[in-house]
Design a protein around this motif. Sequence first.
Motif, PDB file in Angstrom:
ATOM      1  N   ILE A 192       3.442  14.836   1.117  1.00 16.06           N
ATOM      2  CA  ILE A 192       2.276  14.325   1.835  1.00 16.06           C
ATOM      3  C   ILE A 192       2.281  12.813   1.689  1.00 16.06           C
ATOM      4  CG2 ILE A 192      -0.243  14.251   1.925  1.00 16.06           C
ATOM      5  CD1 ILE A 192      -0.228  17.071   0.752  1.00 16.06           C
ATOM      6  N   TYR A 193       2.035  12.111   2.793  1.00 17.58           N
ATOM      7  CA  TYR A 193       2.015  10.659   2.753  1.00 17.58           C
ATOM      8  C   TYR A 193       0.592  10.163   2.902  1.00 17.58           C
ATOM      9  CZ  TYR A 193       2.497   5.830   4.123  1.00 17.58           C
ATOM     10  OH  TYR A 193       2.363   4.476   4.196  1.00 17.58           O
ATOM     11  N   TYR A 194       0.179   9.340   1.966  1.00 17.94           N
ATOM     12  CA  TYR A 194      -1.091   8.642   2.086  1.00 17.94           C
ATOM     13  C   TYR A 194      -0.780   7.214   2.485  1.00 17.94           C
ATOM     14  CZ  TYR A 194      -3.548  12.418  -0.282  1.00 17.94           C
ATOM     15  OH  TYR A 194      -4.105  13.619  -0.603  1.00 17.94           O
ATOM     16  N   GLY A 195      -1.415   6.736   3.525  1.00 25.43           N
ATOM     17  CA  GLY A 195      -1.148   5.392   4.021  1.00 25.43           C
ATOM     18  C   GLY A 195      -1.593   4.311   3.046  1.00 25.43           C
ATOM     19  N   PRO A 196      -1.213   3.088   3.310  1.00 23.91           N
ATOM     20  CA  PRO A 196      -1.535   1.998   2.392  1.00 23.91           C
ATOM     21  C   PRO A 196      -3.023   1.686   2.300  1.00 23.91           C
ATOM     22  CG  PRO A 196      -0.516   1.153   4.368  1.00 23.91           C
ATOM     23  CD  PRO A 196      -0.424   2.648   4.442  1.00 23.91           C
ATOM     24  N   ASP A 197      -3.823   2.198   3.225  1.00 23.00           N
ATOM     25  CA  ASP A 197      -5.263   1.936   3.177  1.00 23.00           C
ATOM     26  C   ASP A 197      -6.030   3.069   2.506  1.00 23.00           C
ATOM     27  OD1 ASP A 197      -4.890  -0.431   4.524  1.00 23.00           O
ATOM     28  OD2 ASP A 197      -5.085   0.509   6.482  1.00 23.00           O
ATOM     29  N   SER A 198      -5.347   3.996   1.879  1.00 24.36           N
ATOM     30  CA  SER A 198      -6.031   5.158   1.336  1.00 24.36           C
ATOM     31  C   SER A 198      -6.571   4.932  -0.064  1.00 24.36           C
ATOM     32  CB  SER A 198      -5.087   6.363   1.336  1.00 24.36           C
ATOM     33  OG  SER A 198      -3.993   6.109   0.493  1.00 24.36           O
ATOM     34  N   GLY A 199      -6.353   3.776  -0.651  1.00 26.40           N
ATOM     35  CA  GLY A 199      -6.960   3.435  -1.923  1.00 26.40           C
ATOM     36  C   GLY A 199      -6.273   4.067  -3.114  1.00 26.40           C
ATOM     37  N   TYR A 200      -7.039   4.243  -4.151  1.00 24.40           N
ATOM     38  CA  TYR A 200      -6.508   4.682  -5.439  1.00 24.40           C
ATOM     39  C   TYR A 200      -5.867   6.066  -5.367  1.00 24.40           C
ATOM     40  CZ  TYR A 200      -6.288   5.868 -10.359  1.00 24.40           C
ATOM     41  OH  TYR A 200      -5.844   6.246 -11.594  1.00 24.40           O
ATOM     42  N   ASP A 201      -6.530   7.016  -4.719  1.00 26.51           N
ATOM     43  CA  ASP A 201      -6.024   8.392  -4.678  1.00 26.51           C
ATOM     44  C   ASP A 201      -4.670   8.475  -3.974  1.00 26.51           C
ATOM     45  OD1 ASP A 201      -8.229   9.344  -6.012  1.00 26.51           O
ATOM     46  OD2 ASP A 201      -9.317   9.841  -4.178  1.00 26.51           O
ATOM     47  N   GLY A 202      -4.537   7.768  -2.868  1.00 25.14           N
ATOM     48  CA  GLY A 202      -3.262   7.768  -2.161  1.00 25.14           C
ATOM     49  C   GLY A 202      -2.166   7.129  -2.979  1.00 25.14           C
ATOM     50  N   GLY A 203      -2.482   6.023  -3.647  1.00 24.84           N
ATOM     51  CA  GLY A 203      -1.500   5.368  -4.501  1.00 24.84           C
ATOM     52  C   GLY A 203      -1.102   6.247  -5.668  1.00 24.84           C
ATOM     53  N   TYR A 204      -2.074   6.945  -6.234  1.00 21.81           N
ATOM     54  CA  TYR A 204      -1.786   7.819  -7.378  1.00 21.81           C
ATOM     55  C   TYR A 204      -0.868   8.962  -6.958  1.00 21.81           C
ATOM     56  CZ  TYR A 204      -2.447  10.653 -11.521  1.00 21.81           C
ATOM     57  OH  TYR A 204      -2.233  11.371 -12.658  1.00 21.81           O
ATOM     58  N   PHE A 205      -1.182   9.588  -5.839  1.00 22.02           N
ATOM     59  CA  PHE A 205      -0.367  10.716  -5.388  1.00 22.02           C
ATOM     60  C   PHE A 205       1.043  10.277  -5.014  1.00 22.02           C
ATOM     61  CE2 PHE A 205       1.424  13.719  -2.426  1.00 22.02           C
ATOM     62  CZ  PHE A 205       1.242  14.905  -3.098  1.00 22.02           C
ATOM     63  N   ASN A 206       1.162   9.159  -4.278  1.00 17.13           N
ATOM     64  CA  ASN A 206       2.489   8.659  -3.914  1.00 17.13           C
ATOM     65  C   ASN A 206       3.293   8.284  -5.146  1.00 17.13           C
ATOM     66  OD1 ASN A 206       2.058   8.986  -1.182  1.00 17.13           O
ATOM     67  ND2 ASN A 206       1.460   6.869  -0.844  1.00 17.13           N
ATOM     68  N   GLY A 207       2.645   7.663  -6.120  1.00 25.20           N
ATOM     69  CA  GLY A 207       3.332   7.311  -7.360  1.00 25.20           C
ATOM     70  C   GLY A 207       3.744   8.543  -8.139  1.00 25.20           C
ATOM     71  N   LEU A 208       2.875   9.538  -8.179  1.00 24.42           N
ATOM     72  CA  LEU A 208       3.189  10.783  -8.884  1.00 24.42           C
ATOM     73  C   LEU A 208       4.386  11.470  -8.251  1.00 24.42           C
ATOM     74  CD1 LEU A 208       1.983  12.628 -11.144  1.00 24.42           C
ATOM     75  CD2 LEU A 208       0.867  13.882  -9.327  1.00 24.42           C
ATOM     76  N   ARG A 209       4.404  11.540  -6.936  1.00 22.61           N
ATOM     77  CA  ARG A 209       5.514  12.172  -6.218  1.00 22.61           C
ATOM     78  C   ARG A 209       6.828  11.423  -6.443  1.00 22.61           C
ATOM     79  NH1 ARG A 209       4.774  11.179  -0.449  1.00 22.61           N
ATOM     80  NH2 ARG A 209       5.917   9.341  -1.036  1.00 22.61           N
ATOM     81  N   ASP A 210       6.781  10.100  -6.282  1.00 21.81           N
ATOM     82  CA  ASP A 210       8.003   9.307  -6.447  1.00 21.81           C
ATOM     83  C   ASP A 210       8.475   9.287  -7.894  1.00 21.81           C
ATOM     84  OD1 ASP A 210       7.787   8.816  -3.768  1.00 21.81           O
ATOM     85  OD2 ASP A 210       7.097   6.750  -3.993  1.00 21.81           O
ATOM     86  N   GLY A 211       7.541   9.179  -8.816  1.00 20.82           N
ATOM     87  CA  GLY A 211       7.900   9.189 -10.236  1.00 20.82           C
ATOM     88  C   GLY A 211       8.468  10.529 -10.655  1.00 20.82           C
ATOM     89  N   TYR A 212       7.929  11.597 -10.112  1.00 23.18           N
ATOM     90  CA  TYR A 212       8.434  12.926 -10.440  1.00 23.18           C
ATOM     91  C   TYR A 212       9.890  13.057  -9.997  1.00 23.18           C
ATOM     92  CZ  TYR A 212       8.808  17.971 -10.811  1.00 23.18           C
ATOM     93  OH  TYR A 212       9.209  19.235 -11.151  1.00 23.18           O
ATOM     94  N   GLY A 213      10.182  12.600  -8.783  1.00 25.76           N
ATOM     95  CA  GLY A 213      11.556  12.670  -8.277  1.00 25.76           C
ATOM     96  C   GLY A 213      12.520  11.838  -9.109  1.00 25.76           C
ATOM     97  N   ALA A 214      12.093  10.624  -9.474  1.00 24.75           N
ATOM     98  CA  ALA A 214      12.961   9.755 -10.279  1.00 24.75           C
ATOM     99  C   ALA A 214      13.183  10.338 -11.661  1.00 24.75           C
ATOM    100  CB  ALA A 214      12.348   8.360 -10.385  1.00 24.75           C
ATOM    101  N   GLY A 215      12.131  10.832 -12.290  1.00 26.98           N
ATOM    102  CA  GLY A 215      12.258  11.429 -13.616  1.00 26.98           C
ATOM    103  C   GLY A 215      13.103  12.685 -13.594  1.00 26.98           C
ATOM    104  N   LEU A 216      12.967  13.484 -12.552  1.00 24.30           N
ATOM    105  CA  LEU A 216      13.755  14.708 -12.429  1.00 24.30           C
ATOM    106  C   LEU A 216      15.240  14.392 -12.309  1.00 24.30           C
ATOM    107  CD1 LEU A 216      13.394  17.820 -12.103  1.00 24.30           C
ATOM    108  CD2 LEU A 216      13.601  17.426  -9.669  1.00 24.30           C
ATOM    109  N   ASN A 217      15.577  13.404 -11.491  1.00 30.06           N
ATOM    110  CA  ASN A 217      16.986  13.024 -11.326  1.00 30.06           C
ATOM    111  C   ASN A 217      17.589  12.518 -12.641  1.00 30.06           C
ATOM    112  OD1 ASN A 217      16.990  13.741  -8.644  1.00 30.06           O
ATOM    113  ND2 ASN A 217      16.500  11.679  -7.942  1.00 30.06           N
TER     114      ASN A 217
END
Length: 110
Positions: A77-102
């Motif tokens: 799920i993509y949250y746009g740059p104007d979605s505030g804290y929740d969108g940033g948190y979810f995008n960071g969680l998703r990207d961090g999960y992928g990096a940590g998994l690799n």
Amino acid sequence: MGKQISERIRKTLNILLLVLFATSLASTSVSASASGKYIENSNDSYTRGYCEGYLKGYNMGFTDGITGRSSLMFPMIYYGPDSGYDGGYFNGLRDGYGAGLNIGKKLCGI
């Protein structure tokens, strides 16, 4: 005599023009800082959410990479740059999960 009056008027107008120019520059910088404040706060909350989500997602992904669990934990799920804290948190969680998994998979040779 007429030349002296003309010189005085010219000097007075030059000073007045200089004062108006300085005033316009000052008011422009004040209005720009006031309007940029909201945008900076919005970006700051998004960035803060992204960083916190990334750290948490990285740790979770790293653990899952070592244990060999499935990486299909987060939907894309993509949250746009104007979605505030929740969108940033979810995008960071998703990207961090992928990096940590690799990295976790590479560490264990999976």
